[in-house]
Design a protein around this motif. Structure first.
Motif, mmCIF file in Angstrom:
data_model
loop_
_atom_site.group_PDB
_atom_site.id
_atom_site.type_symbol
_atom_site.label_atom_id
_atom_site.label_comp_id
_atom_site.label_asym_id
_atom_site.label_seq_id
_atom_site.Cartn_x
_atom_site.Cartn_y
_atom_site.Cartn_z
ATOM 1 N N TYR A 119 3.109 4.072 -5.406
ATOM 2 C CA TYR A 119 2.870 3.067 -6.451
ATOM 3 C C TYR A 119 1.716 3.464 -7.359
ATOM 4 O O TYR A 119 1.516 2.871 -8.413
ATOM 5 C CB TYR A 119 2.615 1.686 -5.813
ATOM 6 N N GLY A 137 -3.188 6.977 6.776
ATOM 7 C CA GLY A 137 -2.168 6.202 7.493
ATOM 8 C C GLY A 137 -2.528 6.071 8.961
ATOM 9 O O GLY A 137 -3.591 5.563 9.315
ATOM 10 N N ASP A 184 -10.738 1.838 -1.475
ATOM 11 C CA ASP A 184 -9.689 2.147 -2.456
ATOM 12 C C ASP A 184 -10.155 3.393 -3.212
ATOM 13 O O ASP A 184 -11.210 3.352 -3.863
ATOM 14 C CB ASP A 184 -9.570 0.935 -3.395
ATOM 15 N N ILE A 185 -9.416 4.461 -3.123
ATOM 16 C CA ILE A 185 -9.831 5.722 -3.762
ATOM 17 C C ILE A 185 -10.081 5.531 -5.266
ATOM 18 O O ILE A 185 -10.956 6.160 -5.848
ATOM 19 C CB ILE A 185 -8.792 6.866 -3.518
ATOM 20 N N PHE A 194 5.332 6.490 6.336
ATOM 21 C CA PHE A 194 4.672 7.458 7.231
ATOM 22 C C PHE A 194 5.555 8.689 7.423
ATOM 23 O O PHE A 194 6.774 8.591 7.585
ATOM 24 C CB PHE A 194 4.358 6.795 8.572
ATOM 25 N N LEU A 195 4.911 9.837 7.404
ATOM 26 C CA LEU A 195 5.623 11.105 7.580
ATOM 27 C C LEU A 195 5.994 11.266 9.055
ATOM 28 O O LEU A 195 5.130 11.178 9.929
ATOM 29 C CB LEU A 195 4.671 12.226 7.138
ATOM 30 N N TYR A 203 0.813 -1.215 0.000
ATOM 31 C CA TYR A 203 0.000 0.000 0.000
ATOM 32 C C TYR A 203 0.852 1.272 0.000
ATOM 33 O O TYR A 203 0.337 2.369 0.223
ATOM 34 C CB TYR A 203 -0.947 0.009 1.207
ATOM 35 N N GLY A 204 2.142 1.135 -0.233
ATOM 36 C CA GLY A 204 3.012 2.315 -0.341
ATOM 37 C C GLY A 204 3.065 3.120 0.949
ATOM 38 O O GLY A 204 3.036 4.349 0.928
ATOM 39 N N GLN A 205 3.172 2.407 2.085
ATOM 40 C CA GLN A 205 3.139 3.121 3.373
ATOM 41 C C GLN A 205 4.514 3.629 3.799
ATOM 42 O O GLN A 205 5.376 2.847 4.219
ATOM 43 C CB GLN A 205 2.519 2.219 4.450
ATOM 44 N N ASN A 257 -0.355 12.717 1.462
ATOM 45 C CA ASN A 257 0.968 12.152 1.246
ATOM 46 C C ASN A 257 0.682 10.876 0.461
ATOM 47 O O ASN A 257 0.318 9.862 1.034
ATOM 48 C CB ASN A 257 1.618 11.880 2.612
ATOM 49 N N GLY A 285 -5.406 8.373 2.006
ATOM 50 C CA GLY A 285 -4.394 7.611 2.731
ATOM 51 C C GLY A 285 -3.942 8.284 4.012
ATOM 52 O O GLY A 285 -2.797 8.712 4.127
ATOM 53 N N GLU A 303 -9.063 5.570 3.369
ATOM 54 C CA GLU A 303 -7.911 4.702 3.625
ATOM 55 C C GLU A 303 -8.221 3.285 3.154
ATOM 56 O O GLU A 303 -9.237 2.712 3.540
ATOM 57 C CB GLU A 303 -7.563 4.724 5.120
HETATM 58 N N1 SAM Z 1 -0.839 10.093 5.458
HETATM 59 C C1 SAM Z 1 0.057 9.149 6.119
HETATM 60 C C2 SAM Z 1 1.343 9.879 6.486
HETATM 61 O O1 SAM Z 1 1.622 10.914 5.868
HETATM 62 O O2 SAM Z 1 2.062 9.405 7.357
HETATM 63 C C3 SAM Z 1 0.355 7.926 5.268
HETATM 64 C C4 SAM Z 1 0.935 8.193 3.897
HETATM 65 S S1 SAM Z 1 1.452 6.729 3.053
HETATM 66 C C5 SAM Z 1 2.655 7.401 1.935
HETATM 67 C C6 SAM Z 1 0.110 6.385 1.902
HETATM 68 C C7 SAM Z 1 -1.214 5.979 2.541
HETATM 69 O O3 SAM Z 1 -2.154 5.734 1.491
HETATM 70 C C8 SAM Z 1 -1.171 4.711 3.362
HETATM 71 O O4 SAM Z 1 -1.906 4.900 4.547
HETATM 72 C C9 SAM Z 1 -1.844 3.658 2.475
HETATM 73 O O5 SAM Z 1 -2.418 2.595 3.191
HETATM 74 C C10 SAM Z 1 -2.860 4.517 1.754
HETATM 75 N N2 SAM Z 1 -3.301 3.995 0.442
HETATM 76 C C11 SAM Z 1 -2.562 3.284 -0.451
HETATM 77 N N3 SAM Z 1 -3.279 3.016 -1.555
HETATM 78 C C12 SAM Z 1 -4.506 3.577 -1.359
HETATM 79 C C13 SAM Z 1 -5.701 3.611 -2.149
HETATM 80 N N4 SAM Z 1 -5.747 3.049 -3.358
HETATM 81 N N5 SAM Z 1 -6.793 4.246 -1.646
HETATM 82 C C14 SAM Z 1 -6.736 4.821 -0.409
HETATM 83 N N6 SAM Z 1 -5.632 4.813 0.378
HETATM 84 C C15 SAM Z 1 -4.531 4.206 -0.095
#
Ligand code: SAM
Length: 289
Positions: free
Chosen positions: A129, A57, A101-102, A29-30, A25-27, A125, A55, A76
């Protein structure tokens, strides 16, 4: 006393809820408070603002958004984050969370049901992917969007903000700039995230245009011409168009290019949006003849 850092807070939350950052899921975290505040400052939200966060997180940025905005809707995908998020965000009554899923949501419906006719600011953020598909979905389907403030890979930020002639200039540049005025605001190093991504990131701010910057007879054809021009970047425009799905023979393409005052030897990457608009409008006329 040392302020509890975001890194420590994130580690604590992950331990408490037994969460491992998901690669799928491209996690990333900031964990840098300064960067976090800069993103939210850039989005210039206020107590009236309707905000969509994609997302959330663990909710690090979400909290700051809820403190400043009128309403925050977060989408999320990861079901393992839903309970932690609901617990972390329980003190905010302007927060709503959707586990989805957005990419699969109907944005018109989502926006209308949650924000009515009000203007919307997107702050995120983004998962790397799927950055470009999310941006294009927002721009193509999102109604009532005002601004989009996002963290993306630096390379994507460079493509979004590129100018003609630049190596980063391409389909993404023209597609985004057709809908919005982009600005690269900050470069962000890998250390601002946990886990650290392999690349630099950047905050990009998009101001959505009231209307497109060019006038088109056929919007679909405009994007077909752009895709054809960049499909084989090294080819001249003449050869790229000749080998594309656009049903014009070589003489017609030469005629169209000459009418637009575009040298047949130029490559697509040198054409401005105005030139692509004129070219596609002329091609549209030719196809109807
Ligand atoms: N906002 C948080 C932060 O800044 O710490 C997390 C950012 S992290 C780069 C990306 C977030 O997008 C994760 O929580 C992940 O699970 C969520 N995510 C990934 N694919 C997604 C999708 N298709 N639809 C919704 N959320 C998604």
């Amino acid at each position: 006393m040392r302020k509890h850092s975001l890194l420590d807070a994130t580690k604590d939350a992950m331990k408490k809820f037994n969460i491992k950052a998901s690669k799928k899921y491209g996690q990333n975290f900031l964990v840098d408070r300064t960067v976090l505040e800069r993103i939210v400052d850039t989005s210039s939200i206020d107590a009236e603002s309707m905000v969509l966060e994609i997302g959330p997180g663990l909710g690090t940025m979400t909290r700051l958004l809820c403190e400043r905005a009128g309403k925050v809707l977060a989408v999320e995908i990861d079901k393992d984050l839903i309970e932690p998020l609901n617990i972390n965000m329980s003190g905010y009554n302007n927060f709503k969370l959707i586990n989805a899923d957005i990419m699969k949501l109907n944005l018109k419906k989502l926006f209308y049901e949650n924000f009515g006719e009000k203007k919307i600011k997107v702050v995120a953020n983004l998962p790397y992917y799927i950055t470009s598909p999310i941006i294009m979905k927002l721009l193509e389907e999102g109604t009532n969007l005002d601004t989009i403030t996002i963290m993306v890979q630096k390379e994507v930020a460079q493509r979004i903000t590129a100018s003609p002639g630049n190596k980063d200039y391409g389909v993404l540049t023209l597609s985004v700039q057709y809908y919005a005025i982009p600005e690269m605001v900050h470069i962000v190093p890998p250390e601002a995230f946990m886990p650290m991504p392999a690349v630099d990131s950047a905050v990009v701010h998009l101001k959505i245009r009231e209307k497109p910057p060019v006038s088109l007879t056929n919007e679909t054809l405009f994007f077909q011409v752009i895709k054809a021009a960049f499909n084989q970047r090294r080819k001249t425009l003449l050869n790229a168009l000749k080998g594309s799905h656009i049903k014009l023979d070589k003489d017609d393409i030469e005629e169209v290019l000459s009418q637009c005052g575009i040298d047949t030897k130029r490559r697509g990457e040198t054409l401005s949006m105005d030139e692509f608009a004129e070219l596609s409008n002329k091609i549209s006329y030719f196809l109807k003849k």
